[in-house]
Design a protein around this motif. Structure first.
Motif, short mmCIF file in Angstrom:
data_model
loop_
_atom_site.label_atom_id
_atom_site.label_comp_id
_atom_site.label_asym_id
_atom_site.label_seq_id
_atom_site.Cartn_x
_atom_site.Cartn_y
_atom_site.Cartn_z
N MET A 159 52.28 32.27 34.66
CA MET A 159 52.33 31.93 33.24
C MET A 159 51.76 33.06 32.36
O MET A 159 51.77 32.97 31.15
CB MET A 159 51.53 30.65 32.99
N ARG A 160 51.25 34.11 33.01
CA ARG A 160 50.61 35.23 32.31
C ARG A 160 49.52 34.74 31.37
O ARG A 160 49.56 34.99 30.16
CB ARG A 160 51.67 36.06 31.59
N PRO A 161 48.52 34.06 31.94
CA PRO A 161 47.47 33.44 31.11
C PRO A 161 46.47 34.48 30.61
O PRO A 161 46.46 35.63 31.04
CB PRO A 161 46.80 32.48 32.09
N GLN A 162 45.60 34.02 29.71
CA GLN A 162 44.52 34.88 29.23
C GLN A 162 43.34 34.88 30.19
O GLN A 162 42.66 35.90 30.35
CB GLN A 162 44.04 34.40 27.85
N THR A 180 48.73 45.60 46.49
CA THR A 180 49.77 45.24 45.51
C THR A 180 49.23 44.23 44.50
O THR A 180 49.54 44.30 43.31
CB THR A 180 51.00 44.66 46.23
N LEU A 181 48.41 43.28 44.98
CA LEU A 181 47.80 42.30 44.09
C LEU A 181 46.91 42.98 43.05
O LEU A 181 46.98 42.66 41.86
CB LEU A 181 46.99 41.29 44.90
N VAL A 182 46.09 43.91 43.50
CA VAL A 182 45.21 44.62 42.57
C VAL A 182 46.03 45.39 41.54
O VAL A 182 45.75 45.35 40.33
CB VAL A 182 44.26 45.56 43.34
N ASP A 183 47.05 46.08 41.99
CA ASP A 183 47.92 46.82 41.06
C ASP A 183 48.57 45.87 40.06
O ASP A 183 48.69 46.20 38.87
CB ASP A 183 49.01 47.56 41.83
N ILE A 185 47.46 42.91 38.99
CA ILE A 185 46.46 42.45 38.01
C ILE A 185 46.22 43.53 36.97
O ILE A 185 46.18 43.25 35.76
CB ILE A 185 45.15 42.06 38.73
N HIS A 186 46.09 44.78 37.40
CA HIS A 186 45.91 45.88 36.45
C HIS A 186 47.11 45.97 35.51
O HIS A 186 46.96 46.18 34.30
CB HIS A 186 45.73 47.20 37.19
N GLN A 187 48.31 45.83 36.06
CA GLN A 187 49.53 45.92 35.25
C GLN A 187 49.56 44.85 34.18
O GLN A 187 49.84 45.13 33.01
CB GLN A 187 50.76 45.78 36.15
#
Length: 236
Positions: A159-162, A180-183, A185-187
């Motif tokens: 949902m691309r939450p805050q 990939t998960l870390v990347d 989240i950064h993205q």
């Protein structure tokens, strides 16, 4: 609805028949940070994240979002905030009679965030990024545990939450999925999502892939520990 502040005023929480894991806490949570929530085993990290998600209510005190007490809100009043909070249920939380793809689509369609076409495009893109497209139409019981865990984590972000709340996210994931998960989240943070990230973890190597600050939960109290970013961040 922009979430600008999270605050505990005299918050106490305990499970039935047990000592409080949060005891009369006064705490302003740092915003626009990745926060590493640290505590001893069984000290209440998961309970803290569940309170922040609105899944548990404190027995006393006020949990304030933007100055409004969540404990006094009806379901309808809290819903706009709830849609801006992503919470990972570890290995649980997936619907067993639906495929991984359907589980990912569910919040987008149920809350009518996107059209079916746009929701499908978003989920397809996420599965492609994590190279798990071939498992998309399998049910949770038919895939390895690491894929169930990954799907739980991705559904918290679909949902691309805050606000993003992750409880031991690296446990059970393969190393490639972790990077990939870390990347990812950064993205999403660069795109203006996941403004406020709370991660409960014992995995220092994983946490050192982020530029984080620390919140300690100790003996029922919360303490903030600022961290020099230059000493912590690791570039992939």
């Amino acid at each position: 609805m922009k979430i600008e502040s999270l605050k505990f005023e005299g918050v106490s929480f305990s499970h039935e028949g047990q000592d409080p894991v949060i005891a009369n806490v006064e705490f302003d949570f740092p915003m626009n940070e990745i926060l590493w929530v640290k505590a001893e085993e069984g000290a209440g990290k998961s309970s803290l994240l569940q309170i922040l998600a609105g899944l548990q209510m404190p027995q006393s005190g006020q949990f304030l979002i933007n100055g409004q007490n969540v404990c006094d809100m009806s379901f309808e009043e809290f819903l706009p905030y709830r849609l801006e909070i992503g919470y990972s249920f570890d290995y649980g939380g997936l619907i067993n009679n639906q495929t991984l793809f359907e589980n990912m689509m569910l919040p987008l369609l149920y809350h009518k965030v996107l059209s079916p076409e746009d929701a499908k495009a978003r989920v397809d893109e996420i599965f492609k990024i994590f190279d798990v497209t071939k498992f998309a139409h399998e049910r949770p019981a038919h895939v390895p545990g690491r894929l169930r865990k990954l799907t739980c984590l991705l559904r918290a972000m679909v949902m691309r939450p805050q606000i993003l709340l992750l409880d031991d996210p690296s446990v059970g994931l393969g190393q490639d999925s972790i990077y990939t998960l870390v990347d990812y989240i950064h993205q999403l943070r660069k795109e203006g999502c996941l403004n406020h990230v709370f991660i409960s973890s014992y995995d220092e190597k994983f946490m050192n892939l982020f530029n984080y600050q620390i919140v300690h939960l100790d003996d029922g109290q919360l303490y903030f520990q600022p961290v020099d970013p230059e000493k912590r961040v690791v570039h992939l």
